[in-house]
Scaffold this motif. Structure first.
Motif, PDB file in Angstrom:
ATOM      1  N   THR A 145       0.851  -1.196   0.000  1.00 29.24           N
ATOM      2  CA  THR A 145       0.000   0.000   0.000  1.00 29.24           C
ATOM      3  C   THR A 145       0.881   1.239   0.000  1.00 29.24           C
ATOM      4  O   THR A 145       1.331   1.704   1.056  1.00 29.24           O
ATOM      5  CB  THR A 145      -0.916   0.018   1.241  1.00 29.24           C
ATOM      6  N   PRO A 146       1.175   1.782  -1.184  1.00 26.99           N
ATOM      7  CA  PRO A 146       2.060   2.955  -1.245  1.00 26.99           C
ATOM      8  C   PRO A 146       1.453   4.169  -0.535  1.00 26.99           C
ATOM      9  O   PRO A 146       0.254   4.441  -0.650  1.00 26.99           O
ATOM     10  CB  PRO A 146       2.186   3.217  -2.750  1.00 26.99           C
ATOM     11  N   THR A 147       2.299   4.891   0.188  1.00 29.76           N
ATOM     12  CA  THR A 147       1.879   6.145   0.814  1.00 29.76           C
ATOM     13  C   THR A 147       2.428   7.354   0.065  1.00 29.76           C
ATOM     14  O   THR A 147       1.926   8.465   0.232  1.00 29.76           O
ATOM     15  CB  THR A 147       2.352   6.194   2.272  1.00 29.76           C
ATOM     16  N   THR A 208      10.235   6.106  -7.171  1.00 27.00           N
ATOM     17  CA  THR A 208      10.452   5.855  -5.752  1.00 27.00           C
ATOM     18  C   THR A 208       9.097   5.674  -5.090  1.00 27.00           C
ATOM     19  O   THR A 208       8.201   6.510  -5.267  1.00 27.00           O
ATOM     20  CB  THR A 208      11.193   7.024  -5.087  1.00 27.00           C
ATOM     21  N   VAL A 209       8.934   4.586  -4.352  1.00 25.44           N
ATOM     22  CA  VAL A 209       7.671   4.274  -3.696  1.00 25.44           C
ATOM     23  C   VAL A 209       7.939   4.036  -2.217  1.00 25.44           C
ATOM     24  O   VAL A 209       8.817   3.235  -1.860  1.00 25.44           O
ATOM     25  CB  VAL A 209       7.005   3.027  -4.312  1.00 25.44           C
ATOM     26  N   LEU A 210       7.178   4.727  -1.361  1.00 25.51           N
ATOM     27  CA  LEU A 210       7.253   4.491   0.080  1.00 25.51           C
ATOM     28  C   LEU A 210       6.022   3.711   0.518  1.00 25.51           C
ATOM     29  O   LEU A 210       4.898   4.009   0.099  1.00 25.51           O
ATOM     30  CB  LEU A 210       7.329   5.808   0.842  1.00 25.51           C
ATOM     31  N   ALA A 211       6.220   2.696   1.346  1.00 35.42           N
ATOM     32  CA  ALA A 211       5.121   1.878   1.851  1.00 35.42           C
ATOM     33  C   ALA A 211       5.592   1.176   3.124  1.00 35.42           C
ATOM     34  O   ALA A 211       6.796   1.010   3.349  1.00 35.42           O
ATOM     35  CB  ALA A 211       4.671   0.842   0.818  1.00 35.42           C
ATOM     36  N   ALA A 212       4.654   0.751   3.946  1.00 34.96           N
ATOM     37  CA  ALA A 212       4.998   0.146   5.231  1.00 34.96           C
ATOM     38  C   ALA A 212       4.883  -1.370   5.224  1.00 34.96           C
ATOM     39  O   ALA A 212       5.272  -2.027   6.189  1.00 34.96           O
ATOM     40  CB  ALA A 212       4.109   0.732   6.335  1.00 34.96           C
ATOM     41  N   ASP A 213       4.346  -1.940   4.141  1.00 37.62           N
ATOM     42  CA  ASP A 213       4.053  -3.380   4.147  1.00 37.62           C
ATOM     43  C   ASP A 213       4.725  -4.090   2.973  1.00 37.62           C
ATOM     44  O   ASP A 213       4.131  -4.916   2.297  1.00 37.62           O
ATOM     45  CB  ASP A 213       2.548  -3.619   4.121  1.00 37.62           C
ATOM     46  N   ILE A 214       6.000  -3.771   2.731  1.00 39.10           N
ATOM     47  CA  ILE A 214       6.708  -4.299   1.571  1.00 39.10           C
ATOM     48  C   ILE A 214       7.274  -5.692   1.862  1.00 39.10           C
ATOM     49  O   ILE A 214       7.944  -5.917   2.863  1.00 39.10           O
ATOM     50  CB  ILE A 214       7.853  -3.346   1.170  1.00 39.10           C
ATOM     51  N   ALA A 243      15.750  -1.768  -6.220  1.00 42.62           N
ATOM     52  CA  ALA A 243      16.208  -1.905  -4.839  1.00 42.62           C
ATOM     53  C   ALA A 243      14.987  -1.873  -3.925  1.00 42.62           C
ATOM     54  O   ALA A 243      14.121  -0.996  -4.056  1.00 42.62           O
ATOM     55  CB  ALA A 243      17.172  -0.777  -4.476  1.00 42.62           C
ATOM     56  N   VAL A 244      14.925  -2.827  -3.013  1.00 39.44           N
ATOM     57  CA  VAL A 244      13.773  -2.954  -2.129  1.00 39.44           C
ATOM     58  C   VAL A 244      14.238  -3.053  -0.681  1.00 39.44           C
ATOM     59  O   VAL A 244      15.106  -3.870  -0.359  1.00 39.44           O
ATOM     60  CB  VAL A 244      12.933  -4.207  -2.485  1.00 39.44           C
ATOM     61  N   THR A 245      13.683  -2.218   0.196  1.00 39.89           N
ATOM     62  CA  THR A 245      13.908  -2.326   1.627  1.00 39.89           C
ATOM     63  C   THR A 245      12.554  -2.545   2.299  1.00 39.89           C
ATOM     64  O   THR A 245      11.535  -2.727   1.621  1.00 39.89           O
ATOM     65  CB  THR A 245      14.581  -1.062   2.187  1.00 39.89           C
TER      66      THR A 245
END
Length: 288
Positions: A145-147, A208-214, A243-245
């Motif tokens: 779920t991207p924020t 660039t995508v920010l999300a909490a449930d990657i 790149a994924v964190t």
């Protein structure tokens, strides 16, 4: 058996996009270039279209109306003129594919919602950056779920015609809205760079995508599948960096033009014109 009828397609606009589009349509086994309409008789674009053997006119939208109806009209002009063009051809019964960044009509990204194209005769292809980024971003949004989403498109100066430069504000607004629609993400930022570098760089889109449930593994699989789908109609599309964190995804795609009249760096034109031809060819099936 009788030969299958090719659809008559008119290309409105004789700039970089319009001339390449006419060339692609002319090579399609399902389509015929019935007209390339510009606005200046001695323009380089109309001369090149005529050299390819296509009927041409400097009458613009008036020539399209007078010489129609056409099964498909592809608008490769500019965002400010598109509303007038749709008003002029909407009663013809054909399909209008908008390659300008107006955001009008049904927004279509092949591989995601091509089936919706059959329900409307006014179709919109967002922008070159939208066609390159949305398949990947949509795949990401299916896995988390991207924020926040940030998209930076970089294209060569030689690939950006006059209409593209005039429509940069519309490009950014339309691309941002489409990304929100296809990902469900409200916080979206879109930027565009036009690079004069030599040699000319390929068309590049950094996301660039920010999300909490990657979750890395499923995400990588989905991105690879999305890229493979795009390559079925844009062979020069590839993911060059991923790149994924736990809370951030950075992905870069590049598009190099393959075949036809375009130089390799003109991937921005390649990706949106490939989508337009694909939708035009799908209209053949819908018309039977």
């Amino acid at each position: 058996m009788a030969a299958e009828r090719r659809l008559r397609v008119a290309v409105l606009g004789a700039g970089l996009i319009g001339v390449d589009l006419a060339d692609r349509i002319g090579r399609s086994p399902k389509l015929d270039v019935a007209l390339v309409a510009g606005r200046t008789q001695d323009s380089l674009g109309l001369r090149r279209a005529a050299e390819m053997g296509h009927p041409t006119s400097a009458g613009g939208i008036h020539a399209v109306v007078e010489q129609g109806p056409f099964d498909v009209v592809c608008d490769a002009t500019n965002a400010d003129s598109h509303a007038e063009h749709w008003a002029a051809v909407r009663m013809s019964g054909g399909t209008l594919i908008d390659l300008t960044p107006t955001g009008r009509g049904t927004v279509i990204v092949p591989g995601i919602n091509s089936d919706q194209a059959r329900a409307d005769r006014h179709l919109n292809l967002v922008s070159c950056g939208g066609q390159a980024s949305i398949p990947v971003l949509h795949a990401i949004a299916q896995r988390c779920t991207p924020t926040y989403i940030e998209v930076v498109s970089t294209g060569a100066t030689a690939s950006a015609g006059r209409a593209t430069r005039l429509n940069l504000d519309q490009y950014i607004a339309t691309t941002s809205h489409a990304i929100r629609t296809f990902t469900g993400t409200r916080d979206v930022k879109v930027m565009v760079n036009i690079s004069p570098a030599r040699p000319a760089p390929p068309f590049r889109v950094a996301m660039t995508v920010l999300a909490a449930d990657i979750r890395s593994a499923p995400l990588r699989t989905s991105i690879a599948a999305a890229a493979e789908t795009v390559r079925t109609y844009v062979p020069g599309f590839k993911v060059t960096s991923l790149a994924v964190t736990s809370d951030r995804i950075s992905v870069v795609v590049e598009v190099t033009a393959s075949g036809g009249r375009l130089p390799r760096h003109a991937g921005s034109i390649d990706v949106i014109n490939a989508a337009a031809v694909l939708l035009s060819e799908q209209a053949v099936t819908a018309s039977r």
